[in-house]
Each structure stands twice: as C-alpha cells, then as structure tokens.
Enzyme design. Sequence first.
Site, PDB file in Angstrom:
ATOM      1  N   GLU A  60       0.830  -1.209   0.000  1.00  0.00           N
ATOM      2  CA  GLU A  60       0.000   0.000   0.000  1.00  0.00           C
ATOM      3  C   GLU A  60       0.863   1.257   0.000  1.00  0.00           C
ATOM      4  O   GLU A  60       0.590   2.218   0.726  1.00  0.00           O
ATOM      5  CB  GLU A  60      -0.953  -0.001   1.204  1.00  0.00           C
ATOM      6  CG  GLU A  60      -1.897  -1.183   1.197  1.00  0.00           C
ATOM      7  CD  GLU A  60      -3.010  -1.093   2.241  1.00  0.00           C
ATOM      8  OE1 GLU A  60      -3.022  -0.140   3.040  1.00  0.00           O
ATOM      9  OE2 GLU A  60      -3.880  -1.985   2.226  1.00  0.00           O
ATOM     10  N   GLU A 105      -3.841  -9.055   0.922  1.00  0.00           N
ATOM     11  CA  GLU A 105      -4.424  -8.836   2.253  1.00  0.00           C
ATOM     12  C   GLU A 105      -5.921  -8.996   2.129  1.00  0.00           C
ATOM     13  O   GLU A 105      -6.529  -8.449   1.216  1.00  0.00           O
ATOM     14  CB  GLU A 105      -4.120  -7.409   2.719  1.00  0.00           C
ATOM     15  CG  GLU A 105      -3.251  -7.342   3.940  1.00  0.00           C
ATOM     16  CD  GLU A 105      -3.006  -5.911   4.362  1.00  0.00           C
ATOM     17  OE1 GLU A 105      -1.924  -5.416   4.025  1.00  0.00           O
ATOM     18  OE2 GLU A 105      -3.878  -5.302   5.016  1.00  0.00           O
TER      19      GLU A 105
HETATM   20  C1  GAL Z   1      -4.098  -2.571   5.501  1.00  0.00           C
HETATM   21  C2  GAL Z   1      -2.620  -2.391   5.775  1.00  0.00           C
HETATM   22  C3  GAL Z   1      -2.178  -3.213   6.949  1.00  0.00           C
HETATM   23  C4  GAL Z   1      -3.115  -2.999   8.097  1.00  0.00           C
HETATM   24  C5  GAL Z   1      -4.508  -3.384   7.657  1.00  0.00           C
HETATM   25  C6  GAL Z   1      -5.557  -3.317   8.740  1.00  0.00           C
HETATM   26  O1  GAL Z   1      -4.617  -1.612   4.674  1.00  0.00           O
HETATM   27  O2  GAL Z   1      -1.879  -2.784   4.653  1.00  0.00           O
HETATM   28  O3  GAL Z   1      -0.872  -2.898   7.299  1.00  0.00           O
HETATM   29  O4  GAL Z   1      -3.048  -1.675   8.453  1.00  0.00           O
HETATM   30  O5  GAL Z   1      -4.878  -2.502   6.635  1.00  0.00           O
HETATM   31  O6  GAL Z   1      -6.799  -3.660   8.218  1.00  0.00           O
END
Ligand code: GAL
Length: 844
Positions: free
Chosen positions: A436, A511
């Site tokens: 990100e 993710e």
């Molecule tokens: C994502 C990010 C992670 C964490 C996660 C929590 O956007 O890449 O590091 O912050 O959100 O949901």
Amino acid sequence: MHSNRNIFLVSVVLMSWLPLITTGQNKQAALFDANWLFRRVGLQADGSVVAEPTGLQEISADETGWRKLDLPHDWAIEGPFRIDLAGETGKLPYKGIGWYRKHFTLPRTDSAKQLFLDFDGAMAYAQVWLNGHYLGTWPYGYSSFRMELTPFLQFGKENVLAVRVSTEHWDSRWYSGAGIYRHVWLVKTNPVHVAHWGTFITTPHVTRQKAVVQVQVKVDNQSGNPVLAGVHTELFTMDNHNKPGVRVATLKDSVLSIAPGKTAEAMVSAVVVNPQFWDLESPHRYLARTTITANKKLVDTYYTAFGIRTLQFTARNGFLLNGRRVQIQGTCNHHDAGALGAAINTSALRRQLTILKEMGCNALRTSHNPPAPELLELADEMGFLVWDEAFDCWKHGKKKEDYNKLYDEWHEKDLEALVHRDRNHPSVFIWSIGNEVMDQRDSAMTAHLANIVKREDPTRPVSNGYNDPDGGREVGAAVALDIMGVNYFFSRQPQWDADARYANKPTIGSETSSCISSRGEYFFDKKYANWQVSSYDNAYPGWGCSPDEQFRTNAKFAHLLGEFVWTGFDYLGEPTPYNSDETNLLNFRNDPSMKEALEQKLSALRKSKAPARSSYFGIVDLCGFPKDRYYLYQSHWRPNFPMVHILPHWNWKNRIDSIVPVHIYTSGDEVELFLNGQSLGRKKKAPQQYRLQWDSVVYKPGELVAIAYKAGKQWAREVRTTTGEAAALQLQANRSSIKGDGQDLVFITISVTDSKGRLVPTARHTINCRLQGEGEMVATDNGDATSFIPFSSSVRPAFNGLMLVVVKAHAGARGKLKLIVESPGLTTGVLEISCANTLNNNKK
Ligand code: GAL
C-alpha cells in the site's frame, strides 16, 4: 581455522569450535549474543530525556551503571504501557537511543583472519564502532547487514565494540520494537573465502526424474596477492539434524583467478536424479557443500541449504507447486511475538507456525518488512510458502519519519540485502516490493524496484500489495509486476482479466478480510463494547469483510492464487477500531468523503484515550490462544480434518430465557444442534455457506451438543457445557522439556476451571505465578488488548478463563523447573518441566 561456515561458541577468553550447520541459511557462524552492556539515553520510557553523552563509542567510555544483558534485546517491551501514546506504538515507549557495548578478545592466532559481524537486524539507524573506529551504519531496522572488523581488531587483547541504535526518528504503523532485537554473529574466514551471502542455487529444469541444480559461488580475495581459487561443490540430502546426508551429486571444479581485493564468480551445475521435492507436507531439502582452495590449500567450507520444487503462477488456473494446484491459504503477520516483543526467539516463532499449520495455513506474508532469518528457516523446515516483503513505503511516507527518509540512499541496498539473504530458501515463492505504498501509481518507481529484485533473482515473481489496485492497473504501474497483489478490493477483477495488459497476470489477495474480534467476548445487540470486539466474527473495518464473505469472493474468482488474511496473530499496535493513529486515513485516501468522516472519528478517539494497545485482527490472540475464527478457517482450509466448533460459550447467567445466537463452524456439511438433549434442528450448508447459524436459541443453562455430518455420516462432535463456579487452576505446557540454553522457551497455558476440570470461559481471577528451579518467567499475558499490566509481571488476571506464562531455563540449567500458580479460593496449579543442559552438547 579453515572455515567461516562452522558454528563456534565465543567467550571473552576462550573460543570453542563446534562444527555445526545452521538450517537453511548461509550463515554458519558464531553467535555473538552474550555479555553485552546496555544503556538507554535520549527519550526515556517515562517521556523524560537523558542527554546523550559524547564519546560512548570510545574504548575508555564510562560504563558505570550500564545494564548487562544478552541479545536479542528489545528495550521497549519492558514498557510501561502509556495511555498517552498513539495506538500504533502498542502504547509502548519505543522511541529512544540505545547504546550497546561488548568487550571481547580474539587469540593472536587469528591475526591472519578476516573477521566480520553479521547483524540479523537492529532497530534502527544502527551505527557500529570497533575500538573507537567507525565501521558503518545500516539504518533500516529490518535489514540484515555485515560489518567488517578486521582493520581495527587487536588480537590477544581486549576489543570494545560499540553499537548505537536510535528509534527517535523512526515512525512505524505497528510496533517496531527497539534495539538489537535479532541475533548477531561473528564470522571468521581466511582472506580468500566465499563472499557474504555468496552462493545462489537455482533449479532451472526440474522433472520428477531429474533436476538440474545450478550453483553460483562468489569468492572474495581479501589477501594482498593474486590467487588461484579452486571451487568445489557437492550436493547432499539434508538429514534430520540439518546435516549432510547422502551425497547426490558432485559438481565440476572451477578455478578462479582473482586479483587482490576482488571478487570472482563460479557457475556450475549438476543433475540430481529422482529429486525429492520440497513440498508443503514433505519439505525435503538438500545441502550444498562448497569448499574453496587458495593456491591448492583448503581455505573455506560453506554450506547452503536449498530445495528442489517448481512454482507456476497462472492467470487462469491459480498457483501450482510441483505441478499440483495449491490454493494460497495464507496469513499476514507482523514480526512481534506478543509479550516477548520484537526480540526474536525461535521457540516462539516455531510455536506460532505450529498453531498456524494446524489451522491449515500454508503461506506467510512477512508484512511489511524483511523477516528474521529464523522465520525462513522454519518455513523451509515446516513447509510454508513465504511472500517475502521489503517495504511499507517508498519515496512518500505514511508517517513523518518513515522509510521515505531512507528511500533515496538505501532502497537498492536494502532490496539487495533481502534478496541475497533469502533467495536460496525454497519457502520463498514471491518477492514483494511494497505494501500500500503511496507511490503505487508510479510506473517508473515500480519498474525500477521490480527490476532490482529480478536482477538479483530472476527465478521468482515480484509483486506489490495494492490498496488502490484499480489505480495501479489503470496507469500501468502494475505492468512491471509478475503478480498483482490486491489488498481487499477484487470488485473489478473481471474487467482486469479482460484487459490485454493484465489478462495473463495472476492476482493474489495480498491482504484480505481484516475481521476483528476479542477472544471469548460476545455481544448480542452490538459488535463493540468495553474496548473489546464481539467474537461472532462479523466485525471489520470499512475496507474489510467477514471471513465468510472473503471465501465467497475467493470462490467467485477461483482462478486467482488465493489469499493472505490480515492477520494470523494479534500484534502489538494498530488496535483498530480503537486506533487513534492518523495513518488509518490512508485506507480511505481515494475517497475524500470518507476521509472527512474518519478524521472526525479519529479526533473523538484521540480524546477518548482508548486503552487499547494491541490489535484485534488476529485469528489467534496475542498469547497464541485461538479465537473462534481459527475454527472457521480450519473448517474451510482443512476440509478433510473432522472438526466442529460451537460459539459462544454456554455460561450466560444473566440471559436465562433470552436469546443467545449459536454459530457453528465445521468441515462437515451438516450439523444437528441439541440443547439439553432436545434437537434444535439439523442444518445443511448451502453452497458457499461457511457457518451454520441458530440465531434464536433461547438460553437455558446445561449442555449444547453439535453433531456434524459429512455425506450423511457422523463426522465430528462438540459439547459446550454451562460450567460450575471457578474452583481450580490447571496448567498445560506446549512441551514437556526444554533445552537449558537460556533461549529455548516453554509456553504454559493456565486455565481457570470448575471442580470438574472444565474451562470457566468468563473467569477473570487474578493469578500469581512463581517459578522454582534454574530458570525464569520471561513474560506473562492473557490476550486482553486493553491490559496495561507489564508483560514482565508475574501477577495477572485471567482473560476469559486463560492466561499464558512463558518460561525459559538458564544457560547450563539441569533438572526440573516448577511453575506454581495460585489464586485465592482456587486450587493451586503446579507443573514441572524438565530441562536438559545443552551447553556442552549444543547440537540441534
Ligand atoms: C491494511 C494495511 C495493513 C493494516 C490493515 C488493517 O490496509 O496494509 O498494514 O493496516 O490494513 O486492516
């Protein structure tokens, strides 16, 4: 001494040489962790400032009052927790300056050697001096790096090493820890030797019948003369002790002519017949033994562990390991080990991976930084695939003092360090250049970084985790990647599959989900209360979704590679939804209207001073205790493992005759639920239904029984009983004996039980722990994200019936360790652990 590749023990006066090979790593060296002195200056834990004296690197610096300790060391985990600190810090005062000093002596007979220190990672901005001479710096706290000691060493006399690390100008979105939190190794070589991370083993052609193994060896000539260096490599199977087993190939010898001060490279290959593949359930490895001769004299022996396996990433048929489709069932994890903080410990990591494996997790994402080398060694050994990640930001930071400050000068060196260190690990299957990052639409920067990685390792794909995948694809930045990493948003996947630029580019959920919950907490008319989150697995932030929803998405896009769930374990910092960290806004940076609403929410949260200090994202809590979600993943990821899980618990004194919804996770396809012997109906999972729900169960104390069926046959059974009052403390250890080496840990779960030995799931009794024998309690925890009791405390309340004690035996300890746990009114719990003195028998 002919080898830099044997483990040797070092003490101030005496060095003993124990030929041993570490697993999967190029580093076969001497641990240099013992007997350091430490002093914290600059920002202190209480917020005060101690001026940094000058000259702490000098031999003569005043060491009065310095603390004696062994590495790995994370000074911040000691706390105290501070409510005024932002959520992402874990409420731990990690900012400060740490000085480490170590006195050591090397024998005169070493004076013709080259000596190096290998740091696996120091947080952050490490600077190193030897005998007052500056050796160098490595600012990025997650990178491994080498410093050469040779020019300034005194042999037969005491040397003083000084290391300064500073986190004062290091911001992080999660708990980074502080200090020399990973191992340090002393490496001793002859002047002609295999270079640092100097081997690269690839397998360009692999079939079931034979594998071509190509070995590249870089040899440094640090002598003052030209040399003819002979390079000889043999390949062995790796035995159960990570040592060479049976020889399977001998490679052709090479002779390198190397000018003084130069490096030369040999490239040879051989065929391994009927190779044993490295795979998830049978992670076979091989060892290459490379010997170097200089002018015909043996000068170095270097071991490299590697695996033989094929990786295929397809846009239409997912990922294939050794030709077999493997759905990525991965978890993202930060680097901390809960109550142990950032300080690396192999037993803690092994326990985490064992818990994940049992759930059916087959892949790990090292979010969002290079991991400790031990993680990769364990992944190789236990059979996990690894998404090995470099950065959370590039040129534009998410925080003020983020990696952006280092990017220009360091990104290439940090990427090279990552790839060179990790590229022989069979577990590493994807490189990631970022997560990100703010520059994710920058095509030139993306291509530049991807090209550095490919230059150093052309055998694996490169990816990047996008939270703006549409933007990244539209502008063409993602063209430079081999795999499109998508955090959370798959909505326009069909469109991208139709775009010629991406039609052949596989996509992975780098993710997913970000479901949040607190172990053992259940709320009925809301999801959030008391700074906790309900465990019905239906809470998630705006960008997330439930695991079930994610499974449906995965099923819809079955051609994708799979997912990395955010996260396997709870971690220190980022206590969303009670996070007061403004970087949360980043998740909405493409939607200005939401940004405004979130800003308001964050400002309210900041005023509320949320007492939350660790995440709720984990499938497993900070202690390593599975939350309900664990069983949801297990039911889906291990369809052939018979299991059924009931939630919530069945102790609802204040809800008699009120509704308590019951949810069931099972790897079966049908469940019949009984309350006090009466059937509440048999329910069958619909296609893409991942939980069965009885949402209107009227609570009566007693016994809830779930009987699961698969294809009409009974498959698994579980019971939830209303327990009696708390009566006793029971102890269970994750192993019955440990090594007395000052490192090995045993994790002991304390359960508050009723008189029949059943866990009382609401118990919060305060428990007092004592350890007898030659060991110590390293930390305690209970998984409660709102607890501000220091992890070093031996007194702690249970959280929903459970507490954890982490125990180690002192170096050289023998006999038994005895843990005694007490709570007024409850029967005392006692547990014995035997420890073996391994100091004189330090074999793995
Ligand atoms: C994502 C990010 C992670 C964490 C996660 C929590 O956007 O890449 O590091 O912050 O959100 O949901």
